[in-house]
Design a protein around this motif. Structure first.
Motif, PDB file in Angstrom:
ATOM      1  N   LYS A 161     -84.720  69.584  99.889  1.00 40.22           N
ATOM      2  CA  LYS A 161     -85.675  70.693  99.879  1.00 40.22           C
ATOM      3  C   LYS A 161     -86.941  70.341 100.645  1.00 40.22           C
ATOM      4  O   LYS A 161     -87.435  71.131 101.462  1.00 40.22           O
ATOM      5  CB  LYS A 161     -86.032  71.053  98.435  1.00 40.22           C
ATOM      6  CG  LYS A 161     -84.930  71.740  97.660  1.00 40.22           C
ATOM      7  CD  LYS A 161     -85.404  72.102  96.252  1.00 40.22           C
ATOM      8  CE  LYS A 161     -84.319  72.824  95.472  1.00 40.22           C
ATOM      9  NZ  LYS A 161     -84.752  73.125  94.090  1.00 40.22           N
ATOM     10  N   GLU A 183     -81.989  76.061 106.406  1.00 42.01           N
ATOM     11  CA  GLU A 183     -81.674  76.158 104.992  1.00 42.01           C
ATOM     12  C   GLU A 183     -81.493  74.738 104.464  1.00 42.01           C
ATOM     13  O   GLU A 183     -81.394  73.792 105.238  1.00 42.01           O
ATOM     14  CB  GLU A 183     -80.393  76.960 104.786  1.00 42.01           C
ATOM     15  CG  GLU A 183     -80.438  78.366 105.342  1.00 42.01           C
ATOM     16  CD  GLU A 183     -79.099  79.065 105.187  1.00 42.01           C
ATOM     17  OE1 GLU A 183     -78.623  79.185 104.039  1.00 42.01           O
ATOM     18  OE2 GLU A 183     -78.510  79.457 106.215  1.00 42.01           O
ATOM     19  N   ASP A 206     -79.293  71.953 102.058  1.00 40.79           N
ATOM     20  CA  ASP A 206     -78.158  71.527 101.248  1.00 40.79           C
ATOM     21  C   ASP A 206     -78.368  70.037 101.016  1.00 40.79           C
ATOM     22  O   ASP A 206     -78.047  69.206 101.872  1.00 40.79           O
ATOM     23  CB  ASP A 206     -76.824  71.785 101.949  1.00 40.79           C
ATOM     24  CG  ASP A 206     -75.627  71.385 101.085  1.00 40.79           C
ATOM     25  OD1 ASP A 206     -75.848  70.847  99.984  1.00 40.79           O
ATOM     26  OD2 ASP A 206     -74.477  71.607 101.523  1.00 40.79           O
ATOM     27  N   ARG A 226     -71.018  69.395  94.197  1.00 37.67           N
ATOM     28  CA  ARG A 226     -72.025  70.442  94.419  1.00 37.67           C
ATOM     29  C   ARG A 226     -72.375  70.542  95.893  1.00 37.67           C
ATOM     30  O   ARG A 226     -72.515  71.651  96.440  1.00 37.67           O
ATOM     31  CB  ARG A 226     -73.272  70.117  93.581  1.00 37.67           C
ATOM     32  CG  ARG A 226     -74.387  71.149  93.620  1.00 37.67           C
ATOM     33  CD  ARG A 226     -75.324  71.012  94.795  1.00 37.67           C
ATOM     34  NE  ARG A 226     -75.729  69.637  94.992  1.00 37.67           N
ATOM     35  CZ  ARG A 226     -76.104  69.141  96.168  1.00 37.67           C
ATOM     36  NH1 ARG A 226     -76.113  69.888  97.252  1.00 37.67           N
ATOM     37  NH2 ARG A 226     -76.465  67.867  96.284  1.00 37.67           N
ATOM     38  N   MET A 227     -72.506  69.401  96.573  1.00 33.25           N
ATOM     39  CA  MET A 227     -72.800  69.406  98.006  1.00 33.25           C
ATOM     40  C   MET A 227     -71.694  70.134  98.775  1.00 33.25           C
ATOM     41  O   MET A 227     -71.979  70.975  99.644  1.00 33.25           O
ATOM     42  CB  MET A 227     -72.925  67.966  98.507  1.00 33.25           C
ATOM     43  CG  MET A 227     -73.021  67.822 100.014  1.00 33.25           C
ATOM     44  SD  MET A 227     -73.158  66.089 100.566  1.00 33.25           S
ATOM     45  CE  MET A 227     -71.576  65.406 100.037  1.00 33.25           C
ATOM     46  N   ARG A 248     -69.609  72.348  97.604  1.00 32.84           N
ATOM     47  CA  ARG A 248     -69.696  73.773  97.248  1.00 32.84           C
ATOM     48  C   ARG A 248     -70.741  74.479  98.110  1.00 32.84           C
ATOM     49  O   ARG A 248     -70.503  75.580  98.631  1.00 32.84           O
ATOM     50  CB  ARG A 248     -70.067  73.913  95.774  1.00 32.84           C
ATOM     51  CG  ARG A 248     -70.221  75.355  95.293  1.00 32.84           C
ATOM     52  CD  ARG A 248     -71.102  75.431  94.052  1.00 32.84           C
ATOM     53  NE  ARG A 248     -72.486  75.070  94.356  1.00 32.84           N
ATOM     54  CZ  ARG A 248     -73.401  74.838  93.426  1.00 32.84           C
ATOM     55  NH1 ARG A 248     -73.084  74.882  92.141  1.00 32.84           N
ATOM     56  NH2 ARG A 248     -74.644  74.534  93.786  1.00 32.84           N
ATOM     57  N   ASP A 249     -71.900  73.844  98.272  1.00 29.05           N
ATOM     58  CA  ASP A 249     -72.973  74.483  99.033  1.00 29.05           C
ATOM     59  C   ASP A 249     -72.612  74.616 100.510  1.00 29.05           C
ATOM     60  O   ASP A 249     -72.948  75.624 101.152  1.00 29.05           O
ATOM     61  CB  ASP A 249     -74.271  73.692  98.871  1.00 29.05           C
ATOM     62  CG  ASP A 249     -74.867  73.839  97.476  1.00 29.05           C
ATOM     63  OD1 ASP A 249     -74.334  74.641  96.688  1.00 29.05           O
ATOM     64  OD2 ASP A 249     -75.853  73.134  97.168  1.00 29.05           O
ATOM     65  N   TYR A 250     -71.936  73.611 101.075  1.00 25.57           N
ATOM     66  CA  TYR A 250     -71.449  73.746 102.454  1.00 25.57           C
ATOM     67  C   TYR A 250     -70.552  74.974 102.574  1.00 25.57           C
ATOM     68  O   TYR A 250     -70.672  75.780 103.507  1.00 25.57           O
ATOM     69  CB  TYR A 250     -70.632  72.519 102.865  1.00 25.57           C
ATOM     70  CG  TYR A 250     -71.430  71.302 103.237  1.00 25.57           C
ATOM     71  CD1 TYR A 250     -72.590  71.381 104.000  1.00 25.57           C
ATOM     72  CD2 TYR A 250     -70.996  70.032 102.839  1.00 25.57           C
ATOM     73  CE1 TYR A 250     -73.301  70.255 104.353  1.00 25.57           C
ATOM     74  CE2 TYR A 250     -71.710  68.888 103.189  1.00 25.57           C
ATOM     75  CZ  TYR A 250     -72.861  69.005 103.937  1.00 25.57           C
ATOM     76  OH  TYR A 250     -73.554  67.879 104.279  1.00 25.57           O
ATOM     77  N   LEU A 257     -70.236  77.668 100.568  1.00 22.99           N
ATOM     78  CA  LEU A 257     -70.883  78.960 100.342  1.00 22.99           C
ATOM     79  C   LEU A 257     -71.800  79.355 101.489  1.00 22.99           C
ATOM     80  O   LEU A 257     -71.937  80.541 101.807  1.00 22.99           O
ATOM     81  CB  LEU A 257     -71.665  78.928  99.024  1.00 22.99           C
ATOM     82  CG  LEU A 257     -70.831  78.751  97.755  1.00 22.99           C
ATOM     83  CD1 LEU A 257     -71.713  78.779  96.518  1.00 22.99           C
ATOM     84  CD2 LEU A 257     -69.733  79.812  97.664  1.00 22.99           C
ATOM     85  N   LYS A 258     -72.430  78.379 102.136  1.00 18.57           N
ATOM     86  CA  LYS A 258     -73.274  78.684 103.300  1.00 18.57           C
ATOM     87  C   LYS A 258     -72.421  78.969 104.533  1.00 18.57           C
ATOM     88  O   LYS A 258     -72.803  79.764 105.392  1.00 18.57           O
ATOM     89  CB  LYS A 258     -74.249  77.538 103.561  1.00 18.57           C
ATOM     90  CG  LYS A 258     -75.400  77.481 102.554  1.00 18.57           C
ATOM     91  CD  LYS A 258     -76.334  76.332 102.849  1.00 18.57           C
ATOM     92  CE  LYS A 258     -77.611  76.434 102.001  1.00 18.57           C
ATOM     93  NZ  LYS A 258     -77.353  76.338 100.559  1.00 18.57           N
TER      94      LYS A 258
END
Length: 636
Positions: A301, A332, A334, A592-593, A595-597, A599-600
């Motif tokens: 972040k 963004e 991740d 989680r990482m 997953r974020d790849y 979903l993005k």
């Protein structure tokens, strides 16, 4: 390593008749989009896989992504060069150099040739040769593969490829390696009949795969602007440094010889020439990556905010990334994660799963915090003691800065620092007051372990100070030969983990994540991924300057020692380490990482995905492979 491969296979068997990862993240529709023939494909110059080459955190991260995807049943391919020359850093203190009383640490970088045939890479599939043209010559590459669960690695090899990051950033040989990764990697996928569902470009050095994709799409009759939009729609650029100015500048001559020579679409080649000519005949690869990607990711972040000009840099100024026209680019985030099966002690992992703090995919469960609270403190202590003992035993097989086995007595506490010895990571911060440090280590019965890629004045200064102080000489140990095994034992068996970067300089970092997963007390500045969570759930190194922060690090080391001994006024060891894990489990999770790849990369029914799908149907409507004169044949 065999254990990791077995866990990937076990993970697939465990879910054989149950829901998939895509079901778990609420996107069952992706089971038809992300398949073995349309996998997620990641391109990286380095990877810490079996018999792979890596220099630091990027290689370790690629390892985590590869094994996490393989375990979770995500169709995934990692593409990387197989380097023909490998190196290992060795060294020891030389006593009485040049007839003086001064002792100096000398490091030696030893290189040796590497032949992938018969290694973890197996045997090259010579019927799947890949051709790459550079500097007027066409070179043939053998394609090697590895596999873990649902994930594969494609490795490109020829004896002249040299070693990882050989020569300067702007050198012709470095450009050669990058073009091999991009154009050669793209053609290796074509040779296997694979059309990626999304391309992950790790750092700008991997950008040439997007250029190869643009060239190929244009060659299949797609109008240039539509082709460019399609490539952007399926390309995710992941910046792991967030320092655009640090990129080397590349001239048009170099790109003509190495990149454009591999292109057969005049429209695509002229577009690239236009970018270069519009910037006085030079271009940064980062600028090219921004021009060819539709999604741009920072890896925490804080550093995404810095890249977007929303937070000041370490120098106290606002900067932002911009494209070739000077427009501000939006990143963004991740945050990086870790493959917990590799980095978390087996006893802890079994307990987290048994108590359902994480699910079969390693994703945190909805009530993970309550479940962490219910973990048995006595059992956690027993597992940690096993990890401590394993670390002490392991250290006796490794050499310290004097070339001697490292022996730490039972009952002593261990604080560890393991990174590259570069200025912004500040390995020197511990040693600004050697008398205070020596007193602290002796009074708290503590040892310091340090390891990582070393060299330069910073390193010599630190161990010069250590060598001159009898207490530090006994209690500060440099672990030579840093590798995955050293890192794994240090993060699992240490009592305290030290993370000391200048705030605003560390893009993410993952060593601290591994420590938290192993219930190791973290002492850190609020930088990188650590800053994802506020307020701090660790022992923070406060202050704005080294002089202030050295005070914090010493006082926090004392407090950490008391927490380990359950003598702290506010926290027991169990309550403190559980608190860290409760705060950071979703952050450190490699699942989680991934997953974020996903979903993005696959926003639900977005315009970008529809454009990309239309173009894909155009390109692959004839023979399922698309046109390329570079695979299994001669250049036309």
């Amino acid at each position: 390593m065999v254990q990791v491969l077995e866990r990937c296979t076990d993970g697939l068997q465990e879910r054989e008749s149950s829901r998939s990862f895509f079901d778990a993240i609420g996107r069952p529709d992706l089971k038809e989009k992300i398949t073995p023939q349309s996998p997620i494909v990641s391109f990286s110059m380095e990877a810490a896989i079996p018999d792979g080459s890596y220099a630091g955190g990027l290689g370790i991260l690629e390892r985590c992504k590869y094994f996490q995807a393989g375990k979770d049943g995500i169709p995934y391919v990692l593409v990387t060069p197989v380097y023909a020359t490998r190196g290992r850093q060795e060294g020891a203190v030389e006593i009485g150099i040049y007839g003086t009383e001064e002792n100096r640490f000398r490091s030696y970088h030893r290189e040796y040739p590497f032949d992938p045939e018969g290694s973890a890479w197996g045997t090259s599939e010579w019927n799947q040769d890949v051709l790459v043209r550079t500097n007027g010559h066409t070179t043939r590459f053998g394609l090697f593969t590895q596999e873990a669960g649902s994930a594969k690695v494609f490795g490109l090899f020829e004896p002249g490829i040299g070693s990882l990051y050989q020569a300067a950033q702007d050198s012709s040989h470095r450009m050669y390696q990058q073009v091999v990764l991009g154009f050669g990697g793209f053609r290796s996928l074509q040779a296997k009949g694979i059309k990626p569902s999304v391309y992950l470009i790790n750092e700008s050095a991997s950008v040439f795969v997007a250029l190869a994709n643009l060239d190929d799409t244009c060659n299949n009759g797609v109008p240039f602007e539509q082709a460019l939009e399609s490539v952007r729609g399926e390309t995710m650029y992941i910046n792991h440094t967030l320092e655009q100015a640090a990129e080397a500048e590349v001239s048009r001559d170099i790109l003509e010889e190495y990149a454009i020579g591999n292109m057969t679409s005049l429209d695509a080649a002229n577009w690239l020439r236009g970018l270069i000519d519009g910037n006085n005949g030079i271009i940064r690869l980062n600028t090219l990556a921004l021009a060819l990607s539709g999604t741009r990711l920072g890896v925490s972040k804080l550093h995404t905010q810095i890249a977007n000009g929303e937070r000041e840099t370490a120098e106290g100024i606002l900067v932002y990334f911009k494209d070739h026209e000077g427009n501000k680019i939006k990143f963004e985030h991740d945050t990086n994660g870790i493959f917990m099966e590799t980095w978390v002690q087996e006893g802890f992992m079994n307990l987290y799963k048994k108590e359902k703090a994480i699910d079969v995919f390693d994703l945190p469960t909805p009530d993970y915090q309550e479940r962490i609270d219910r973990l048995d403190g006595k059992k956690l202590r027993e597992i940690k003691e096993i990890a401590r003992r394993e670390l002490r035993e392991f250290l006796t097989t490794r050499k310290d800065q004097y070339g001697e086995p490292i022996k730490i007595e039972e009952g002593a506490k261990i604080a560890s620092w393991a990174k590259r010895f570069v200025d912004y990571k500040r390995p020197h911060l511990l040693f600004n007051d050697v008398r205070r440090l020596a007193y602290l280590l002796e009074s708290e019965n503590m040892h310091i372990l340090m390891s990582g890629k070393y060299g330069g004045d910073n390193f010599s200064h630190i161990f010069g100070l250590v060598d001159k102080n009898p207490v530090l000489k006994k209690r500060v140990h440099f672990v030579q030969g840093y590798d995955v095994d050293v890192a794994q034992k240090m993060v699992t068996g240490s009592d305290v983990w030290l993370n000391t970067p200048v705030v605003g300089k560390e893009a993410c970092g993952t060593s601290w994540m591994k420590a938290i997963g192993n219930l190791t007390i973290l002492i850190s500045t609020e930088d990188g991924g650590v800053a994802d969570i506020t307020p701090p759930a660790y022992l923070e190194i406060g202050g704005d300057f080294d002089s202030e922060q050295q005070h914090f690090i010493y006082s926090q080391l004392v407090r950490a020692a008391r927490i380990v001994d359950d003598k702290d006024e506010d926290s027991t060891w169990t309550s403190f380490t559980k608190g860290q894990l409760k705060a950071y489990l979703p952050v450190i999770s490699g699942a989680r990482m991934m997953r974020d790849y996903i979903l993005k990369g696959f926003p639900e029914e977005s315009q970008e995905s529809r454009v990309s799908q239309d173009v894909e149907e155009t390109v692959f409507s004839t023979n399922g492979h698309g046109y390329s004169p570079w695979v299994n044949g001669t250049v036309s």
